[in-house]
Design a protein around this motif. Structure first.
Motif, mmCIF file in Angstrom:
data_model
loop_
_atom_site.group_PDB
_atom_site.id
_atom_site.type_symbol
_atom_site.label_atom_id
_atom_site.label_comp_id
_atom_site.label_asym_id
_atom_site.label_seq_id
_atom_site.Cartn_x
_atom_site.Cartn_y
_atom_site.Cartn_z
ATOM 1 N N GLU A 1 -16.428 2.978 1.683
ATOM 2 C CA GLU A 1 -17.695 2.358 2.067
ATOM 3 C C GLU A 1 -17.697 0.872 1.691
ATOM 4 O OE1 GLU A 1 -19.758 4.584 3.808
ATOM 5 O OE2 GLU A 1 -20.395 2.579 4.364
ATOM 6 N N ALA A 2 -17.172 0.571 0.487
ATOM 7 C CA ALA A 2 -17.131 -0.829 0.045
ATOM 8 C C ALA A 2 -16.225 -1.652 0.945
ATOM 9 C CB ALA A 2 -16.635 -0.896 -1.396
ATOM 10 N N LEU A 3 -15.100 -1.049 1.353
ATOM 11 C CA LEU A 3 -14.168 -1.790 2.198
ATOM 12 C C LEU A 3 -14.760 -2.044 3.572
ATOM 13 C CD1 LEU A 3 -10.828 -0.050 1.228
ATOM 14 C CD2 LEU A 3 -11.464 -2.406 0.791
ATOM 15 N N ARG A 4 -15.482 -1.023 4.079
ATOM 16 C CA ARG A 4 -16.123 -1.203 5.388
ATOM 17 C C ARG A 4 -17.152 -2.330 5.308
ATOM 18 N NH1 ARG A 4 -16.562 4.053 8.584
ATOM 19 N NH2 ARG A 4 -18.730 3.533 8.867
ATOM 20 N N THR A 5 -17.938 -2.325 4.236
ATOM 21 C CA THR A 5 -18.933 -3.377 4.074
ATOM 22 C C THR A 5 -18.253 -4.735 3.949
ATOM 23 O OG1 THR A 5 -20.022 -1.711 2.736
ATOM 24 C CG2 THR A 5 -21.066 -3.868 2.858
ATOM 25 N N ALA A 6 -17.162 -4.762 3.153
ATOM 26 C CA ALA A 6 -16.472 -6.033 2.939
ATOM 27 C C ALA A 6 -15.939 -6.581 4.256
ATOM 28 C CB ALA A 6 -15.344 -5.840 1.945
ATOM 29 N N ALA A 7 -15.376 -5.680 5.075
ATOM 30 C CA ALA A 7 -14.846 -6.138 6.357
ATOM 31 C C ALA A 7 -15.974 -6.655 7.241
ATOM 32 C CB ALA A 7 -14.114 -4.993 7.048
ATOM 33 N N ALA B 1 -18.772 -7.893 6.256
ATOM 34 C CA ALA B 1 -19.351 -9.121 5.710
ATOM 35 C C ALA B 1 -18.381 -10.292 5.813
ATOM 36 C CB ALA B 1 -19.747 -8.900 4.253
ATOM 37 N N GLY B 2 -17.182 -10.016 6.281
ATOM 38 C CA GLY B 2 -16.215 -11.100 6.434
ATOM 39 C C GLY B 2 -15.480 -11.441 5.155
ATOM 40 N N ALA B 3 -15.606 -10.564 4.138
ATOM 41 C CA ALA B 3 -14.926 -10.839 2.871
ATOM 42 C C ALA B 3 -13.417 -10.688 3.024
ATOM 43 C CB ALA B 3 -15.431 -9.899 1.782
ATOM 44 N N ILE B 4 -13.009 -9.790 3.922
ATOM 45 C CA ILE B 4 -11.591 -9.714 4.266
ATOM 46 C C ILE B 4 -11.504 -10.294 5.671
ATOM 47 C CG2 ILE B 4 -9.579 -8.223 4.184
ATOM 48 C CD1 ILE B 4 -11.489 -5.943 3.493
ATOM 49 N N ALA B 5 -10.643 -11.237 5.865
ATOM 50 C CA ALA B 5 -10.596 -11.829 7.195
ATOM 51 C C ALA B 5 -9.200 -12.345 7.477
ATOM 52 C CB ALA B 5 -11.614 -12.965 7.299
ATOM 53 N N GLY B 6 -9.029 -12.806 8.693
ATOM 54 C CA GLY B 6 -7.792 -13.461 9.079
ATOM 55 C C GLY B 6 -6.594 -12.540 9.061
ATOM 56 N N LEU C 1 -2.775 -0.927 0.077
ATOM 57 C CA LEU C 1 -2.542 -1.880 -1.004
ATOM 58 C C LEU C 1 -3.030 -3.270 -0.614
ATOM 59 C CD1 LEU C 1 0.889 -0.652 -2.329
ATOM 60 C CD2 LEU C 1 -1.366 -0.334 -3.317
ATOM 61 N N THR C 2 -2.838 -3.628 0.654
ATOM 62 C CA THR C 2 -3.350 -4.928 1.108
ATOM 63 C C THR C 2 -4.847 -5.004 0.874
ATOM 64 O OG1 THR C 2 -1.694 -4.805 2.836
ATOM 65 C CG2 THR C 2 -3.347 -6.536 3.034
ATOM 66 N N LEU C 3 -5.543 -3.934 1.279
ATOM 67 C CA LEU C 3 -6.992 -3.925 1.098
ATOM 68 C C LEU C 3 -7.343 -3.940 -0.381
ATOM 69 C CD1 LEU C 3 -8.077 -1.383 3.835
ATOM 70 C CD2 LEU C 3 -8.511 -3.826 3.789
ATOM 71 N N TYR C 4 -6.579 -3.191 -1.174
ATOM 72 C CA TYR C 4 -6.890 -3.123 -2.595
ATOM 73 C C TYR C 4 -6.724 -4.485 -3.253
ATOM 74 C CZ TYR C 4 -6.855 -1.967 -7.477
ATOM 75 O OH TYR C 4 -7.146 -1.936 -8.807
ATOM 76 N N PHE C 5 -5.631 -5.157 -2.958
ATOM 77 C CA PHE C 5 -5.404 -6.442 -3.615
ATOM 78 C C PHE C 5 -6.379 -7.502 -3.118
ATOM 79 C CE2 PHE C 5 -1.121 -4.621 -4.496
ATOM 80 C CZ PHE C 5 -1.338 -4.529 -5.857
ATOM 81 N N SER C 6 -6.900 -7.273 -1.912
ATOM 82 C CA SER C 6 -7.875 -8.228 -1.403
ATOM 83 C C SER C 6 -9.259 -7.980 -2.005
ATOM 84 C CB SER C 6 -7.915 -8.122 0.107
ATOM 85 O OG SER C 6 -9.111 -8.642 0.595
ATOM 86 N N GLN C 7 -9.643 -6.714 -2.135
ATOM 87 C CA GLN C 7 -11.015 -6.386 -2.526
ATOM 88 C C GLN C 7 -11.121 -5.704 -3.880
ATOM 89 O OE1 GLN C 7 -13.857 -7.313 -0.904
ATOM 90 N NE2 GLN C 7 -12.301 -8.556 0.078
ATOM 91 N N ASN C 8 -9.966 -5.315 -4.456
ATOM 92 C CA ASN C 8 -9.977 -4.675 -5.756
ATOM 93 C C ASN C 8 -10.714 -3.348 -5.772
ATOM 94 O OD1 ASN C 8 -8.577 -5.270 -8.002
ATOM 95 N ND2 ASN C 8 -10.388 -5.871 -9.180
ATOM 96 N N THR C 9 -10.705 -2.663 -4.637
ATOM 97 C CA THR C 9 -11.335 -1.354 -4.610
ATOM 98 C C THR C 9 -10.665 -0.493 -3.555
ATOM 99 O OG1 THR C 9 -13.363 -0.136 -4.262
ATOM 100 C CG2 THR C 9 -13.102 -2.134 -2.991
ATOM 101 N N PHE C 10 -10.701 0.816 -3.801
ATOM 102 C CA PHE C 10 -10.203 1.766 -2.814
ATOM 103 C C PHE C 10 -11.349 2.392 -2.039
ATOM 104 C CE2 PHE C 10 -6.627 2.155 -5.935
ATOM 105 C CZ PHE C 10 -5.650 1.660 -5.094
#
Lengths: 103, 663
Positions: B203-209, B211-216, B191-200
């Motif tokens: 592959e998208a989450l791996r890319t987002a991580a 690319a630094g889209a999810i951080a801190g 859910l943390t990842l979903y609310f951060s990136q709006n996707t389950f």
């Protein structure tokens, strides 16, 4: 003495009061029934009198009174039948003894 | 071949499950073998398809088998997709899962022979495998979570397979609840990842991580949440207690749970979501630390266990700790090297090392459990104190068991050596603290492993006491002969296959093929044969080999030659022995303090009192008020007709007077 609307209304009130006393104050179920009939007929007198004196050509009050008479006849038939049945079951028609439908 | 075939990999076992539960079990119960055939056929077909998937993935340039996704449900702009993500990681897992599962099913035909729950067993095994396959193939965390829970459910059903035995039913409940605790963390992570990136989408989450889209903090929290789920399934330190108890299930189930499915799911999950971990140093330290601690912690308990299956259970926990350590250490490489190694490299390094051990471990641990099952089949007990001398009666089981133990201990050139060595090298390079812990664990592993070997197979036969375990396994048509005998061939053949795999599976990575398939291009040290022997040009393998050899020698001295009396050693170190034997009182801690004192007497009692006094008080109070009011009011209904008539008359008069005066 000319008989006017006032007389009829007073007669109706007297009859109604007698009927009310009969209904509320007597214990015999037949007398209670008679009181109710008296009240109905008091109402009939009022209806016919007002119709005759206030709206002369129309007969609305008279027609209404006829309906009341019919209903009163039916009511009397049903009520007497109920009283008969109660008497057969409980050997009494004193209304204050017929209090099964209480808490 | 068309990509749609990939769907069949996990649906085929589901079909087998449905066929058994809906058709075979109700209508052909007098032919229990049909259900075994159904499961074996389905998993065999899935195995063939997995090989096909592996080859396709190997041949495709980006190591990916493209499977278009299906729209499953659209709710107000929120779309749930069903899709398969078949990359190199998945392809390896598919082959391991279907391969090991297939062998276990074949073996089970012999082990479960005559059990009244035979069709039920194969139905659940098929479902278990299906869930695991779905888990590794899922392309979104949501989809994966469904299978994740499915695996948990099936493990519950299978651990509690002999549910009429209280200990088995309890163990099943424990496994379910403890892993469920971890799953809560996983869900929070999703859910943390979903609310951060709006996707389950994985592959998208791996890319987002990356690319630094999810951080801190978000990234760290998500990673630790996911790791909590992985720790539950992979039985890492605080949530490890379910696994030893899970030995109550039939032995092939333990074998499957501990080799390819259930516990591998946790490691797989971390590997799958590794980019999320790799960008958070804290998360990596947690993974590596818990992994290393679990490795030594579980190994130490394995030193004193008397139940052969429990020894293997602790060994599993310990080896899973190694895998977690490998992942963490590989990821930390980027930080430890001070930026000279890019994080992408570190990710592939961690995944390659961790998955390589998972791959090898699957074969030899499966074999060890099948060996335990074979021994149990012969002696009717799991207690090593009542075994001994089985070498004479069961030569084949002995041989395979020794091979698997050597592999587990990490002896050159068996498979365990190669992957364990890589883990040691990685941790030596990047987090040396845990290297020493891992090295001590190597010693312990070698010791407990060969303690089991010597206690079980050498010396004289000690009678195979008909204790508690026999009652569980006494099956009609399986009379207990006086002397143990070798298991039927249907059980031995899978063991033979696994023994060969336990020797050779490590050689896949000799020229770095396995690692580069997972995206980690190791510096090639020459050809295949050259690496096979050239590994000794480095000092580290000598250290680990010497440590393992020392462990084996100590076990040999204590349990074979009896130069050192085991009981004397136990007495000399009696406090430590006591601590280990009681499993650090972790069960008592959880049961007594956490469950009894905190939950039952604290939280639950408080909640109960809150419910009984406050909530019920309000509800009952309202009810009582209404009842009391009604009690008073009903006195008005006297049944006196004329009383009612008076009320009507008075009321009418009142209304009329009212109308007269106020209008």
């Amino acid at each position: 003495m000319t008989v006017g609307l006032q007389h009829y209304v007073v007669l109706s009130a007297i009859l109604f009061s007698i009927g009310l006393y009969g209904t509320l104050g007597r214990r015999n179920a037949i007398v209670v029934l008679m009181g109710i009939e008296l009240m109905l007929n008091a109402a009939n007198i009022s209806l016919v009198a007002f119709s005759r004196y206030l709206t002369p050509p129309a007969l609305t009050g008279q027609v209404f009174a006829l309906f009341v008479i019919v209903v009163a006849a039916a009511e009397a038939a049903v009520a007497l039948a109920i009283i008969m049945t109660i008497y057969r079951n409980r050997r009494t028609i004193e209304v204050d003894k017929i209090d099964l439908m209480k808490w | 071949m068309p990509y749609q075939l990939a769907w069949f990999i996990w649906t085929l076992p589901v079909f087998a499950f449905l066929a058994i539960t809906l058709v075979l079990r109700p209508f052909f119960n007098h032919r229990p073998h049909w259900s075994a055939y159904a499961t074996i056929t389905a998993i065999g077909a899935a195995f063939v398809l997995s090989i096909w998937a592996l080859i396709t993935v190997l041949q495709s340039p980006d190591h990916l088998l493209a499977v278009p996704r299906i729209e499953w449900a659209v709710i107000d702009g929120f779309t749930i997709h069903l899709g398969l993500l078949v990359d190199s990681l998945t392809a390896i897992m598919l082959v391991v899962v279907t391969g090991v599962s297939l062998l276990v099913q074949i073996y089970s035909q012999g082990y479960m022979h005559g059990d009244p729950g035979y069709p039920r067993y194969f139905a659940w095994m098929a479902l278990f495998t299906a869930n695991m396959l779905g888990l590794v193939m899922a392309d979104s965390l949501l989809f994966m979570y469904v299978f994740w829970e499915g695996v948990g459910l099936c493990s519950y059903l299978l651990i509690g397979f002999w549910f009429h035995k209280k200990s088995a039913a309890d163990a099943a409940k424990k496994a379910f609840l403890v892993t469920r605790l971890g799953d809560f963390g996983f869900l929070a992570g999703i859910l943390t990842l979903y609310f951060s990136q709006n996707t389950f989408d994985i592959e998208a989450l791996r890319t987002a991580a990356a690319a630094g889209a999810i951080a801190g903090t978000t990234l760290t929290l998500a990673a630790i949440g996911i790791f909590a789920g992985a720790a539950g399934k992979s039985a890492q330190f605080p949530l490890h207690t379910w696994l030893p108890d899970a030995m109550e299930g039939p032995t092939p189930v333990s074998s499957l749970i501990h080799a390819a499915t259930m516990v591998a799911a946790g490691v797989f999950l971390v590997a799958r979501m590794f980019p999320v971990f790799a960008y958070s140093e804290t998360a990596l330290n947690v993974v590596a630390g818990i992994g290393a601690f679990t490795a030594i912690f579980a190994a130490s308990m394995g030193l004193v266990a008397n139940d052969i299956k429990r020894v293997m259970a602790y060994s599993t926990i310990s080896q899973l700790g190694y895998m977690m350590l490998a992942l963490g250490a590989g990821g930390l490489a980027a930080y430890a090297s001070g930026g000279s190694l890019p994080i992408e490299e570190a990710i592939s390094l961690g995944v390659a090392v961790g998955m390589f051990h998972l791959f090898n471990h699957a074969f030899f641990k499966c074999l060890l459990f099948l060996g335990c099952g074979s021994v149990n089949h012969a002696t009717g007990t799991f207690d090593m104190r009542y075994m001994g001398g089985l070498r004479k009666y069961m030569p084949f089981t002995t041989l395979t068991f020794v091979i698997a133990s050597l592999s587990l201990a990490g002896i050159w050139p068996l498979s365990g050596f190669w992957s364990k060595d890589e883990i040691l090298v990685t941790s030596w390079n990047y987090i040396p603290v845990w290297f020493y812990v891992a090295l001590v664990t190597v010693f312990m592993t070698a010791f407990y492993c060969f303690r089991a070997v010597f206690l079980t197979f050498s010396g004289e036969y000690r009678g195979g006491e008909p204790g508690a375990h026999v009652a569980a396994h006494s099956t009609p048509g399986h009379e207990q002969s006086h002397m143990p005998h070798e298991s039927p061939r249907v059980m031995l053949v899978p063991m033979g296959v696994l023994a060969v795999l336990s020797i050779v599976s490590g050689w896949i990575n000799l020229s770095g093929g396995f690692s580069s398939f997972l995206g980690h291009s190791a510096e090639s040290e020459g050809g295949w044969l050259q690496t096979l022997f050239g590994v000794f040009t480095h000092p580290l393998p000598f250290i680990s080999l010497a440590t393992a050899a020392a462990g084996i020698f100590l076990a040999f001295a204590m349990y074979n030659r009896k130069w050192v009396s085991a009981t004397a050693v136990g007495r000399a170190f009696s406090p430590i022995y006591k601590v280990l034997y009681n499993k650090y009182w972790m069960d008592e801690l959880y049961q007594g303090i956490l469950v009894k004192s905190f939950l039952l007497n604290g939280l639950f009692r408080g909640a109960q009192e809150m419910d009984a006094d406050v909530v019920d008080g309000v509800a009952n109070g309202i009810g009582n008020t209404v009842v009391g009011f009604g009690k008073g009011m009903r006195r008005m209904e006297t049944g006196q007709l004329q009383g009612y008539a008076v009320a009507i008359a008075v009321g009418l008069v009142a209304i009329m007077l009212g109308l007269y005066f106020w209008t």
